[in-house]
Design a protein around this motif. Structure first.
Motif, PDB file in Angstrom:
ATOM      1  N   PHE A 273       0.854  -1.179   0.000  1.00 13.44           N
ATOM      2  CA  PHE A 273       0.000   0.000   0.000  1.00 13.44           C
ATOM      3  C   PHE A 273       0.896   1.238   0.000  1.00 13.44           C
ATOM      4  O   PHE A 273       0.808   2.099  -0.864  1.00 13.44           O
ATOM      5  CB  PHE A 273      -0.933  -0.014   1.211  1.00 13.44           C
ATOM      6  CG  PHE A 273      -1.768   1.232   1.333  1.00 13.44           C
ATOM      7  CD1 PHE A 273      -2.921   1.367   0.576  1.00 13.44           C
ATOM      8  CD2 PHE A 273      -1.397   2.245   2.196  1.00 13.44           C
ATOM      9  CE1 PHE A 273      -3.688   2.529   0.674  1.00 13.44           C
ATOM     10  CE2 PHE A 273      -2.159   3.402   2.304  1.00 13.44           C
ATOM     11  CZ  PHE A 273      -3.307   3.538   1.540  1.00 13.44           C
ATOM     12  N   SER A 274       1.764   1.339   0.994  1.00 11.02           N
ATOM     13  CA  SER A 274       2.817   2.350   1.030  1.00 11.02           C
ATOM     14  C   SER A 274       3.846   1.890   2.039  1.00 11.02           C
ATOM     15  O   SER A 274       3.533   1.694   3.213  1.00 11.02           O
ATOM     16  CB  SER A 274       2.275   3.724   1.427  1.00 11.02           C
ATOM     17  OG  SER A 274       3.334   4.665   1.531  1.00 11.02           O
ATOM     18  N   ALA A 275       5.078   1.701   1.579  1.00 11.86           N
ATOM     19  CA  ALA A 275       6.112   1.103   2.430  1.00 11.86           C
ATOM     20  C   ALA A 275       6.343   1.931   3.689  1.00 11.86           C
ATOM     21  O   ALA A 275       6.296   1.423   4.804  1.00 11.86           O
ATOM     22  CB  ALA A 275       7.411   0.942   1.651  1.00 11.86           C
TER      23      ALA A 275
ATOM     24  N   ALA B  15      -9.750   4.366   3.368  1.00  8.87           N
ATOM     25  CA  ALA B  15      -8.524   3.722   2.896  1.00  8.87           C
ATOM     26  C   ALA B  15      -8.827   2.249   2.634  1.00  8.87           C
ATOM     27  O   ALA B  15      -9.265   1.542   3.541  1.00  8.87           O
ATOM     28  CB  ALA B  15      -7.408   3.868   3.920  1.00  8.87           C
ATOM     29  N   LYS B  16      -8.602   1.825   1.415  1.00 11.21           N
ATOM     30  CA  LYS B  16      -8.799   0.422   1.029  1.00 11.21           C
ATOM     31  C   LYS B  16      -7.418  -0.218   0.953  1.00 11.21           C
ATOM     32  O   LYS B  16      -6.601   0.134   0.105  1.00 11.21           O
ATOM     33  CB  LYS B  16      -9.524   0.327  -0.313  1.00 11.21           C
ATOM     34  CG  LYS B  16      -9.847  -1.095  -0.729  1.00 11.21           C
ATOM     35  CD  LYS B  16     -10.805  -1.137  -1.922  1.00 11.21           C
ATOM     36  CE  LYS B  16     -10.195  -0.585  -3.178  1.00 11.21           C
ATOM     37  NZ  LYS B  16     -11.090  -0.745  -4.347  1.00 11.21           N
ATOM     38  N   LEU B  17      -7.155  -1.167   1.857  1.00  8.44           N
ATOM     39  CA  LEU B  17      -5.800  -1.623   2.104  1.00  8.44           C
ATOM     40  C   LEU B  17      -5.547  -3.040   1.613  1.00  8.44           C
ATOM     41  O   LEU B  17      -6.335  -3.946   1.868  1.00  8.44           O
ATOM     42  CB  LEU B  17      -5.500  -1.562   3.607  1.00  8.44           C
ATOM     43  CG  LEU B  17      -5.787  -0.231   4.302  1.00  8.44           C
ATOM     44  CD1 LEU B  17      -5.516  -0.342   5.787  1.00  8.44           C
ATOM     45  CD2 LEU B  17      -4.977   0.891   3.680  1.00  8.44           C
ATOM     46  N   ALA B  18      -4.418  -3.190   0.964  1.00 14.33           N
ATOM     47  CA  ALA B  18      -3.859  -4.497   0.629  1.00 14.33           C
ATOM     48  C   ALA B  18      -2.354  -4.327   0.533  1.00 14.33           C
ATOM     49  O   ALA B  18      -1.865  -3.272   0.130  1.00 14.33           O
ATOM     50  CB  ALA B  18      -4.431  -5.032  -0.682  1.00 14.33           C
ATOM     51  N   GLY B  19      -1.618  -5.343   0.938  1.00 11.01           N
ATOM     52  CA  GLY B  19      -0.170  -5.253   0.940  1.00 11.01           C
ATOM     53  C   GLY B  19       0.351  -4.713   2.256  1.00 11.01           C
ATOM     54  O   GLY B  19      -0.350  -4.687   3.270  1.00 11.01           O
ATOM     55  N   ARG B  20       1.599  -4.273   2.255  1.00  9.76           N
ATOM     56  CA  ARG B  20       2.247  -3.794   3.476  1.00  9.76           C
ATOM     57  C   ARG B  20       2.135  -2.277   3.580  1.00  9.76           C
ATOM     58  O   ARG B  20       2.336  -1.570   2.587  1.00  9.76           O
ATOM     59  CB  ARG B  20       3.716  -4.225   3.484  1.00  9.76           C
ATOM     60  CG  ARG B  20       3.882  -5.724   3.676  1.00  9.76           C
ATOM     61  CD  ARG B  20       5.242  -6.225   3.215  1.00  9.76           C
ATOM     62  NE  ARG B  20       5.376  -7.649   3.481  1.00  9.76           N
ATOM     63  CZ  ARG B  20       4.865  -8.602   2.706  1.00  9.76           C
ATOM     64  NH1 ARG B  20       4.180  -8.278   1.599  1.00  9.76           N
ATOM     65  NH2 ARG B  20       5.031  -9.886   3.012  1.00  9.76           N
ATOM     66  N   LEU B  21       1.825  -1.798   4.769  1.00 11.53           N
ATOM     67  CA  LEU B  21       1.872  -0.368   5.046  1.00 11.53           C
ATOM     68  C   LEU B  21       2.512  -0.188   6.401  1.00 11.53           C
ATOM     69  O   LEU B  21       2.051  -0.709   7.402  1.00 11.53           O
ATOM     70  CB  LEU B  21       0.499   0.280   4.983  1.00 11.53           C
ATOM     71  CG  LEU B  21      -0.654  -0.230   5.816  1.00 11.53           C
ATOM     72  CD1 LEU B  21      -1.664   0.896   6.074  1.00 11.53           C
ATOM     73  CD2 LEU B  21      -1.373  -1.384   5.117  1.00 11.53           C
ATOM     74  N   ARG B  22       3.618   0.510   6.380  1.00  9.86           N
ATOM     75  CA  ARG B  22       4.402   0.709   7.584  1.00  9.86           C
ATOM     76  C   ARG B  22       4.658   2.200   7.797  1.00  9.86           C
ATOM     77  O   ARG B  22       4.678   2.980   6.847  1.00  9.86           O
ATOM     78  CB  ARG B  22       5.752  -0.010   7.491  1.00  9.86           C
ATOM     79  CG  ARG B  22       5.683  -1.538   7.421  1.00  9.86           C
ATOM     80  CD  ARG B  22       7.095  -2.091   7.325  1.00  9.86           C
ATOM     81  NE  ARG B  22       7.174  -3.532   7.474  1.00  9.86           N
ATOM     82  CZ  ARG B  22       7.348  -4.388   6.449  1.00  9.86           C
ATOM     83  NH1 ARG B  22       7.429  -3.933   5.205  1.00  9.86           N
ATOM     84  NH2 ARG B  22       7.437  -5.687   6.684  1.00  9.86           N
ATOM     85  N   ALA B  23       4.886   2.576   9.065  1.00  5.87           N
ATOM     86  CA  ALA B  23       5.357   3.919   9.409  1.00  5.87           C
ATOM     87  C   ALA B  23       4.474   4.972   8.733  1.00  5.87           C
ATOM     88  O   ALA B  23       3.276   5.022   8.953  1.00  5.87           O
ATOM     89  CB  ALA B  23       6.833   4.053   9.036  1.00  5.87           C
ATOM     90  N   GLY B  24       5.069   5.812   7.863  1.00  6.10           N
ATOM     91  CA  GLY B  24       4.306   6.861   7.205  1.00  6.10           C
ATOM     92  C   GLY B  24       3.165   6.344   6.364  1.00  6.10           C
ATOM     93  O   GLY B  24       2.131   7.019   6.232  1.00  6.10           O
ATOM     94  N   GLY B  25       3.310   5.152   5.796  1.00  8.32           N
ATOM     95  CA  GLY B  25       2.216   4.573   5.030  1.00  8.32           C
ATOM     96  C   GLY B  25       1.030   4.247   5.908  1.00  8.32           C
ATOM     97  O   GLY B  25      -0.133   4.455   5.526  1.00  8.32           O
ATOM     98  N   SER B  26       1.303   3.737   7.105  1.00  2.00           N
ATOM     99  CA  SER B  26       0.239   3.467   8.064  1.00  2.00           C
ATOM    100  C   SER B  26      -0.383   4.757   8.566  1.00  2.00           C
ATOM    101  O   SER B  26      -1.614   4.860   8.732  1.00  2.00           O
ATOM    102  CB  SER B  26       0.785   2.653   9.248  1.00  2.00           C
ATOM    103  OG  SER B  26      -0.140   2.586  10.303  1.00  2.00           O
TER     104      SER B  26
END
Length: 292
Positions: A74-76, A120-131
């Motif tokens: 989603f956003s690293a 927010a429609k989420l799939a994949g990894r989202l960490r730190a700023g992405g979360s």
């Protein structure tokens, strides 16, 4: 009711490189497309800010759905290069933004305070700023078995400074927020749902249909209903939904810009694979293997 997006519709939001925008039936689908791992870098932060500014003035859009073109990310996270060159981040501060907030906080608050309902429609990894970006939306829905969330900043020698300490605490409570921030572990969608990080973890084949139906239903409400309801909901939180971002920014200044030892460690981590697709799959493990 808005129909499928025309060329003129597209131009009203501007030309983008790292984003795609499609509007239909009052719903704007904002798709992040910033290879290799949708890092929040100068380009993406700038374009997100431009979109938020433009859509905030567009009464034809009632709902914004934020999603990713990459099913694995989603956003690293924010660009690690900001640790090596803090001024490159600070130059992204909005001229009309709150000067007590850093640029990532400003960007996320632009999303959080949009007049539209945001999902927010989420799939994949989202960490730190992405979360943190996803948490700035009004709601979050994730693909079960295909979505993972983390706030790994403490493993990098900092802590969530893009609004994360405030957003997390209000979503899941203090004790769980402290666990997420200091434990810095990767959460799957089911555990994130139990903690309140996301609204629901849905089977992957149901995610698109569920979010699209919800977004269309909200967009079809009589004018003013959603805004009035959100105003009333926000009034339930003393002092407003996110009253302490300036305090987060001040505290973050104690660890960022980072000392030389932390910066050197992150340079080593970059060489080991941070911000590559292979390295980001197990970012937490990669960071643990790089000693101070």
């Amino acid at each position: 009711m808005t129909t499928s997006m025309t060329t003129d519709d597209s131009r009203r939001f501007g030309d983008f490189t790292a984003l795609r925008v499609e509007v239909e039936a009052g719903v704007a689908h904002l798709t992040i497309d910033n290879p290799p791992v949708n890092t929040l870098d100068v380009l993406l932060i700038t374009e997100l800010g431009r979109f938020f500014d433009a859509v905030s003035q567009d009464e034809r859009v009632r709902v914004v759905v934020l999603q990713s073109a990459d099913p694995e990310f989603f956003s690293a996270h924010a660009d690690v290069n900001f640790m090596f060159d803090p001024e490159s981040l600070m130059r992204l501060a909005a001229a009309d933004g709150d000067p007590s907030l850093n640029p990532l906080q400003q960007m996320n608050e632009r999303l959080r305070t949009l007049p539209q309902v945001t999902i927010a429609k989420l799939a994949g990894r989202l960490r730190a700023g992405g979360s943190e970006l996803a948490m700035a939306a009004d709601m979050r829905f994730a693909a079960k078995g295909r979505t993972w969330l983390s706030q790994p900043e403490t493993r990098m020698g900092i802590f969530p400074g893009g609004g994360g300490t405030q957003y997390l605490t209000r979503l899941m409570g203090r004790a769980r927020a402290v666990e997420v921030i200091l434990g810095a572990e990767l959460f799957d969608a089911e555990l994130a749902e139990r903690y309140g990080w996301i609204n629901r973890a849905l089977p992957p084949e149901e995610l698109d249909g569920f979010v699209d139906a919800l977004a269309r239903r909200i967009a079809a409400l009589p004018p003013g209903v959603a805004a009035a309801a959100m105003e009333a909901v926000d009034a339930a939180e003393a002092g407003g939904p996110v009253p302490r971002l300036s305090e987060e920014s001040t505290a973050h200044g104690k660890v960022y810009p980072s000392p030389d030892a932390v910066v050197d460690r992150m340079r080593t981590a970059m060489r080991a694979g941070v911000q590559t697709r292979e390295g980001e799959v197990d970012l937490e493990g990669l960071l643990d293997r790089v000693s101070y």
